[in-house]
Design an enzyme around this catalytic site. Structure first.
Site, short mmCIF file in Angstrom:
data_model
loop_
_atom_site.label_atom_id
_atom_site.label_comp_id
_atom_site.label_asym_id
_atom_site.label_seq_id
_atom_site.Cartn_x
_atom_site.Cartn_y
_atom_site.Cartn_z
N LYS A 28 0.83 47.65 75.30
CA LYS A 28 -0.18 46.68 74.84
C LYS A 28 0.29 45.27 75.19
O LYS A 28 1.47 45.06 75.42
CB LYS A 28 -0.37 46.81 73.34
N HIS B 160 1.31 39.42 72.79
CA HIS B 160 0.41 38.30 72.47
C HIS B 160 1.14 37.13 71.82
O HIS B 160 2.37 37.17 71.64
CB HIS B 160 -0.78 38.76 71.64
N HIS C 116 3.70 37.67 69.16
CA HIS C 116 5.02 38.14 69.60
C HIS C 116 5.81 36.99 70.19
O HIS C 116 7.03 36.91 70.01
CB HIS C 116 4.88 39.26 70.62
N1 ARG Z 1 4.76 45.72 66.33
C1 ARG Z 1 4.15 45.00 65.27
C2 ARG Z 1 2.94 44.23 65.79
O1 ARG Z 1 2.86 43.95 66.95
C3 ARG Z 1 5.07 44.02 64.61
C4 ARG Z 1 6.21 44.67 63.87
C5 ARG Z 1 6.67 43.85 62.71
N2 ARG Z 1 7.78 44.42 62.04
C6 ARG Z 1 7.73 45.36 61.08
N3 ARG Z 1 8.83 45.80 60.58
N4 ARG Z 1 6.57 45.78 60.65
O2 ARG Z 1 2.04 43.89 65.03
#
Ligand code: ARG
Length: 636
Positions: free
Chosen positions: A168, A171, A174
């Site tokens: 994905k 964005h 991130h």
């Molecule tokens: N991969 C998730 C996202 O893009 C963020 C992860 C955040 N960390 C966690 N421990 N939930 O939304």
């Protein structure tokens, strides 16, 4: 080096005497602690107030024109005496011939203290030059027992950041997490903590079953190896399109009254579900395929992170949470009466568990769907606890967009309800706002590489506008790349984390205003002065710093003295802007001094002294930039 200059000026105040009386002071790495100690002693003598009460009441000022320290007399909480009158009285009684301070000025109940230039220059400049990269760091902060450094046990912090989702787009959320998280990791490292940089990939769920199907159908091994992130993303987009079309077709048939049972049983959605089921059942064949996707994607991510000076100690991810752990958690939650079954699904109903507003705010969370699959939240609970078992962390920071505030609140609350309050209390969500209007030339899809390349291109064009200068840059491409990255990062760190900001390519790549390129310019100018002055280290060390009498020189030194305090304060705010704002103020003080303090062309002794000053400024600026995650340029 340097601090002995101060101890010799103040009778009887040795470093040992300072730290014994004020355990929070570290004068050997922060000279202002010595100043605070001395000032507390003097004021205690005049006022009769206990020195331990005075010390923490001595504060920074908002600008050099307001002094180096300020004391708000009411902060001492003295009963029955008028603060204004006390301030004037104490200022009057302050010794005329104090070694470190001029006579204080007052404004109402506030006393302002200005340091004398010569003692500060003589102690601080050699100290900065000998500490080098260490100036501003404080290894004592991270000790489990700061009072007893011999115990030497460091505190452990996990900083979880970046955490993109495989296949994905990367964005803006991130991007911010990456910038802020890396900064926080540097901050704790510089404060003596053991830091574990962790990336928690979004790499699990039914959608990855779908991705594997797409690869079976349309995958290309070569393309996957060459650019896994790009290839997987394209496959993902394609298969998602097909799935949507298929769903619509089934819906249409349904409306016409046709029997769609068979269509549904063979649909992509159903195939993906079955494939993912094999993944969760740990079927070796499908796991091997998944492992390849994951490994290749990580290799690619690593290259991009390297452009930002970031290496992760651990690539964790949703896929790493075991089904057994989640099954165990489910039992534990049921036993502890935290969850309940509703229509086949497992829920945590905070509105029932917690009284009043808090329960309402947290609402109801699903832990297990009706078909038995676990969710994002479930995995996070298991992961949090298992990280504690593995690392025994003193602190864990989640750098995640404020859009997930509720998710993290629910996470921490569940851990508390399970009875692990002590562990939950070690965890902290560091959130941040949105980036508005971010798009690249290629369109709206944003991978980190595209974002960085776009900024570098833009920067390159900005540089070309100044033909003369451009011709002198040795490696314009590489320089543009670093400047582009600095632009993005500085723009991101300019405001408070929680504020939204608008991505503005023109503004952030400008050399004017408080931008990344401005900071880089300030640093490379200091480097260029040093190259042109061409003095040896011995010459700089032997400089007569009492020649730095001009107010501009003294102001630069005063700014430099504030750096350790700034870092210390940043540990409280956890805001990159705390450091950044300081660096801009400091750079402005340096840049406005150039016209008054010539180096090349001045008489030798003066040249040495001024160069030592600018060298100290260069070190502080570089230290601050590196702390923020920037790569200071020596030429541009
Ligand atoms: N991969 C998730 C996202 O893009 C963020 C992860 C955040 N960390 C966690 N421990 N939930 O939304």
């Amino acid at each position: 080096a340097g601090i002995d200059q101060l101890t010799s000026l103040v009778n009887g105040l040795t470093l040992g005497a300072v730290t014994e009386k004020y355990p929070q002071a570290h004068p050997e790495i922060n000279p202002l602690d010595f100043y605070r100690a001395h000032l507390s002693n003097v004021l205690a003598g005049i006022s009769g107030v206990d020195a331990q009460i005075v010390y923490p009441a001595i504060n920074w000022t908002t600008g050099l024109d307001k002094g180096d320290f300020v004391l708000a007399v009411p902060a001492l909480r003295l009963k029955g005496q008028k603060p204004d009158a006390l301030a004037s009285k104490w200022a009057e009684e302050f010794p005329q011939d104090d070694a470190l301070f001029d006579k204080p000025t007052t404004s109402g109940p506030f006393m302002s203290f200005f340091v004398k230039g010569a003692p500060l220059s003589k102690s601080l400049i050699p100290m900065i030059r000998s500490l080098g990269e260490e100036y501003g760091r404080n290894r004592f902060n991270g000790l489990r027992d700061p009072k007893d450094p011999s115990q030497g046990k460091k505190r452990i912090v996990i900083v979880e950041f970046s955490s993109p989702n495989v296949a994905k787009p990367f964005h803006a959320g991130h991007l911010r997490s990456t910038i802020i998280g890396s900064f926080l990791a540097n901050l704790y490292e510089g404060s003596g903590w053991d830091v574990i940089r962790m990336n928690y990939l979004g790499d699990w769920g039914k959608q990855y079953g779908l991705l594997a199907l797409a690869y079976e159908k349309y995958g290309n091994e070569e393309a996957l190896k060459k650019d896994p992130i790009d290839h997987l993303f394209k496959l993902y987009v394609q298969i998602n399109g097909e799935m949507t079309a298929e769903k619509e077709a089934i819906e249409a048939q349904k409306k016409e009254g046709k029997d769609v049972t068979e269509l549904e049983a063979n649909s992509l959605d159903e195939q993906a579900r079955r494939y993912f089921k094999r993944m969760t059942d740990r079927d070796p064949e499908v796991l091997k395929q998944w492992q390849t996707f994951r490994d290749l994607s990580i290799e690619r991510y690593k290259k991009t992170y390297a452009r930002l000076n970031i290496t992760f100690d651990k690539y964790s991810g949703e896929s790493q949470v075991s089904e057994e752990a989640m099954a165990k958690l489910a039992v534990e939650m049921e036993e502890k009466k935290i969850s309940r079954v509703d229509n086949g699904a497992v829920l945590v109903d905070f509105t029932q568990l917690l009284p009043g507003k808090e329960g309402k705010r947290l609402g109801v969370a699903v832990i297990r769907k009706r078909d038995g699959t676990a969710l994002y939240l479930t995995r996070d609970v298991c992961e949090l606890l298992s990280r504690y078992e593995t690392y025994n962390y003193d602190k864990m920071i989640y750098v995640v967009a404020s859009a997930q505030d509720l998710h993290l609140k629910q996470l921490f609350e569940i851990v508390k309800l399970l009875g692990y309050k002590d562990i939950a209390d070690r965890c902290q969500h560091i959130n941040f706002g949105l980036v508005l209007g971010m798009s690249t030339r290629k369109g709206t899809v944003k991978f980190l590489d595209d974002i960085l390349r776009d900024c570098a291109d833009h920067m390159h064009e900005t540089m070309k506008k100044n033909k003369e200068k451009y011709a002198q840059v040795e490696n314009p491409e590489a320089t543009a790349d670093i400047l582009g990255i600095s632009s993005v990062m500085v723009q991101d760190m300019s405001g408070k984390r929680i504020n939204n900001y608008t991505f503005n390519m023109d503004a952030m790549t400008s050399f004017e205003g408080d931008t990344g390129p401005y900071l880089q310019y300030a640093h490379s100018r200091l480097c260029s002065i040093k190259r042109r002055a061409n003095l040896t280290d011995e010459e700089l060390q032997s400089a007569d710093l009492s020649l730095l009498t001009e107010q501009h020189a003294v102001n630069v030194v005063r700014m430099l003295s504030q750096y350790p305090d700034t870092v210390q304060n940043t540990l409280k705010t956890l805001e990159p802007t705390t450091v950044l704002t300081y660096l801009f103020k400091m750079s402005h003080a340096v840049s406005s001094s150039y016209d008054h303090l010539q180096v090349v062309g001045s008489e030798k002794e003066l040249m040495k002294a001024r160069m030592a000053l600018y060298d100290a400024a260069r070190i502080v600026l570089a230290n601050g930039m590196k702390l923020l995650g920037l790569t200071p340029l020596e030429r541009m």
